[in-house]
Write an enzyme that holds these catalytic residues in place. Structure first.
Site, mmCIF file in Angstrom:
data_model
loop_
_atom_site.group_PDB
_atom_site.id
_atom_site.type_symbol
_atom_site.label_atom_id
_atom_site.label_comp_id
_atom_site.label_asym_id
_atom_site.label_seq_id
_atom_site.Cartn_x
_atom_site.Cartn_y
_atom_site.Cartn_z
ATOM 1 N N LYS A 36 0.817 -1.221 0.000
ATOM 2 C CA LYS A 36 0.000 0.000 0.000
ATOM 3 C C LYS A 36 0.851 1.272 0.000
ATOM 4 O O LYS A 36 0.412 2.297 -0.496
ATOM 5 C CB LYS A 36 -0.978 0.004 1.182
ATOM 6 C CG LYS A 36 -2.117 -0.989 0.988
ATOM 7 C CD LYS A 36 -3.305 -0.691 1.875
ATOM 8 C CE LYS A 36 -4.485 -1.574 1.522
ATOM 9 N NZ LYS A 36 -5.636 -1.402 2.385
ATOM 10 N N LYS B 112 -5.054 -9.629 -5.732
ATOM 11 C CA LYS B 112 -6.258 -9.792 -4.907
ATOM 12 C C LYS B 112 -7.382 -8.852 -5.349
ATOM 13 O O LYS B 112 -7.117 -7.697 -5.682
ATOM 14 C CB LYS B 112 -5.870 -9.476 -3.453
ATOM 15 C CG LYS B 112 -6.924 -9.799 -2.431
ATOM 16 C CD LYS B 112 -6.495 -9.337 -1.043
ATOM 17 C CE LYS B 112 -6.702 -7.867 -0.861
ATOM 18 N NZ LYS B 112 -7.097 -7.449 0.492
ATOM 19 N N LYS C 197 -11.575 -3.637 -2.683
ATOM 20 C CA LYS C 197 -12.568 -2.572 -2.844
ATOM 21 C C LYS C 197 -11.947 -1.282 -3.344
ATOM 22 O O LYS C 197 -12.596 -0.488 -3.987
ATOM 23 C CB LYS C 197 -13.347 -2.204 -1.589
ATOM 24 C CG LYS C 197 -13.067 -2.862 -0.325
ATOM 25 C CD LYS C 197 -13.890 -2.235 0.805
ATOM 26 C CE LYS C 197 -13.847 -3.166 1.979
ATOM 27 N NZ LYS C 197 -12.481 -3.283 2.536
HETATM 28 N N1 AQP Z 1 -10.041 -10.806 -2.394
HETATM 29 C C1 AQP Z 1 -10.300 -11.344 -1.210
HETATM 30 N N2 AQP Z 1 -10.473 -12.674 -1.064
HETATM 31 C C2 AQP Z 1 -10.760 -13.208 0.153
HETATM 32 N N3 AQP Z 1 -10.862 -12.478 1.282
HETATM 33 C C3 AQP Z 1 -10.704 -11.151 1.181
HETATM 34 N N4 AQP Z 1 -10.739 -10.151 2.080
HETATM 35 C C4 AQP Z 1 -10.503 -8.961 1.473
HETATM 36 N N5 AQP Z 1 -10.311 -9.159 0.179
HETATM 37 C C5 AQP Z 1 -10.409 -10.511 -0.046
HETATM 38 C C6 AQP Z 1 -11.024 -10.349 3.489
HETATM 39 O O1 AQP Z 1 -12.032 -9.427 3.872
HETATM 40 C C7 AQP Z 1 -11.807 -9.023 5.212
HETATM 41 C C8 AQP Z 1 -11.880 -7.544 5.321
HETATM 42 O O2 AQP Z 1 -10.797 -6.951 4.641
HETATM 43 P P1 AQP Z 1 -10.543 -5.410 4.855
HETATM 44 O O3 AQP Z 1 -11.638 -4.627 4.323
HETATM 45 O O4 AQP Z 1 -10.211 -5.125 6.259
HETATM 46 O O5 AQP Z 1 -9.225 -5.096 4.131
HETATM 47 P P2 AQP Z 1 -8.542 -5.727 2.938
HETATM 48 O O6 AQP Z 1 -8.148 -7.124 3.220
HETATM 49 O O7 AQP Z 1 -7.421 -4.790 2.596
HETATM 50 O O8 AQP Z 1 -9.719 -5.712 1.868
HETATM 51 P P3 AQP Z 1 -9.804 -4.901 0.559
HETATM 52 O O9 AQP Z 1 -11.105 -5.183 -0.071
HETATM 53 O O10 AQP Z 1 -8.573 -5.165 -0.267
HETATM 54 O O11 AQP Z 1 -9.805 -3.401 1.072
HETATM 55 P P4 AQP Z 1 -8.880 -2.230 0.628
HETATM 56 O O12 AQP Z 1 -8.963 -2.177 -0.868
HETATM 57 O O13 AQP Z 1 -9.419 -0.991 1.280
HETATM 58 O O14 AQP Z 1 -7.497 -2.542 1.100
HETATM 59 C C9 AQP Z 1 -10.473 -9.612 5.659
HETATM 60 O O15 AQP Z 1 -10.729 -10.779 6.407
HETATM 61 C C10 AQP Z 1 -9.823 -9.964 4.354
HETATM 62 O O16 AQP Z 1 -8.919 -11.029 4.494
#
Ligand code: AQP
Length: 340
Positions: free
Chosen positions: A120, A203, A206
């Site tokens: 990030k 991955k 969002k």
């Molecule tokens: N692509 C994914 N596959 C499986 N699990 C996922 N998680 C996120 N993306 C995937 C799981 O969702 C939970 C919440 O994640 P988060 O919102 O705290 O942060 P993150 O993992 O960084 O998710 P994002 O969607 O990628 O958010 P941004 O883009 O803001 O960084 C966690 O349990 C995560 O493992």
């Protein structure tokens, strides 16, 4: 006679309101949370981690909207605020207070090794916020504030849970106490890592600037069908066994998503679709996704019409959470020598 466990069996997990919920969040996290809640073996606490979201810039109105929409997503997916404690992090001030203490326990070297920090902060780490660097210490506080024993997460969060254990162990050792548990990550099921529809090695996120890379829970049937239709694949048909997906990350991702949505195995999906071209398979996948997700998105839209009710759910959740968090923080202050 069975020994009484020292720590109450308790599950904690969170999701950032940093955008609209994705299919990755839903399959990798939300459905697992609902499972844990309904098993009834553990107390369950689920959190909208709004303080984590501001480690990167968030427009205030968008953050407010996303937090309520995320709460609607929890409720629509099956989290029952009577069975689980549902909170937003900023409303329970002990998260930030314990987070500060853990900033003083965690070591710079540990944080610098975190893959998410490296991803990030990218090439311009100098310009990243201090909060983004310290994020895993606050996450450890989220978990340990409730002395949580289990944290269901996707694969990407495993390293942060390991760091949570390191922080708990160092705290216990430095102060010669057995206060925090060694929390276990729970990474199980088919959907621990849902990948981008545009790049099967990355991955699904969002905050990915490419909208077509992800399915959002707020997408309608048309958008879901279009996104799957345009998803990256290769020219070969579906193989008959999982070995045939070796070296085909985009194909593997779509099959994996299908298996997770259908609650079956990749092997079974392939056995039933061997030789099919992806053009047809994507259509089946879109139909399946719409049938599974549309009841959730319809319910989310209904709940979002009454934001005051969502706020009441969160207010009640924070009251219940603080029955646990306030005494834990008081004990921590006592252990570390703060005059109270
Ligand atoms: N692509 C994914 N596959 C499986 N699990 C996922 N998680 C996120 N993306 C995937 C799981 O969702 C939970 C919440 O994640 P988060 O919102 O705290 O942060 P993150 O993992 O960084 O998710 P994002 O969607 O990628 O958010 P941004 O883009 O803001 O960084 C966690 O349990 C995560 O493992």
């Amino acid at each position: 006679m069975a020994e009484t466990p020292k720590f109450t069996p308790r599950v904690f997990s969170g999701i950032q309101p940093s955008g609209s919920l994705t299919l990755g969040n839903y399959l990798g996290a939300m459905t697992k949370f609902v499972d844990w809640q309904n098993r009834g073996t553990h107390e369950t606490i689920f959190c909208m981690v709004d303080l984590h979201a501001i480690t990167v810039p968030q427009a205030p109105d968008t953050l407010r909207h996303n937090t309520r929409e995320l709460c609607a997503g929890f409720l629509a997916s099956g989290i029952d605020p009577e069975k689980s404690i549902l909170i937003n992090q900023s409303r329970v001030p002990e998260h930030a207070q314990l987070g500060w203490i853990f900033n003083c326990v965690a070591r710079m070297g540990w944080m610098g090794r975190m893959t998410q920090w490296k991803d990030k902060s990218g090439k311009n780490a100098e310009a990243a916020s201090l909060g983004l660097f310290a994020y895993p210490a606050l996450m450890a506080a989220d978990i340990l504030l409730y002395k949580s024993t289990h944290v269901p997460v996707g694969e990407d969060q495993k390293q942060h849970i390991e760091l949570t254990r390191d922080i708990a162990a160092k705290f216990n050792h430095d102060y010669d106490v057995d206060f925090f548990p060694m929390t276990a990550p729970v990474i199980e099921g088919a959907a621990t890592r849902i990948m981008s529809l545009k790049d099967g090695t990355k991955k699904m996120s969002k905050s990915d600037p490419v909208e077509a890379s992800r399915i959002n829970l707020t997408d309608d049937a048309d958008a879901i069908a279009k996104k799957f239709k345009k998803a990256k694949t290769d020219p070969d048909p579906l193989p008959g066994t999982p070995e045939g997906l070796e070296g085909r990350p985009d194909a593997r991702n779509l099959v994996n998503i299908y298996a997770a949505l259908a609650e079956t195995s990749v092997a079974d999906v392939l056995a039933a679709n061997e030789g099919k071209m992806f053009g047809y398979f994507k259509q089946d996948l879109a139909d399946l996704a719409v049938s599974k997700l549309s009841p959730v998105s319809t319910e989310m839209a209904r709940l979002m019409k009454d934001p005051a009710e969502i706020d009441r759910v969160l207010a009640r959740g924070s009251e219940r959470a603080r029955e646990i968090s306030v005494p834990v923080l008081e004990q921590v202050y006592d252990i570390i020598g703060m005059v109270r």
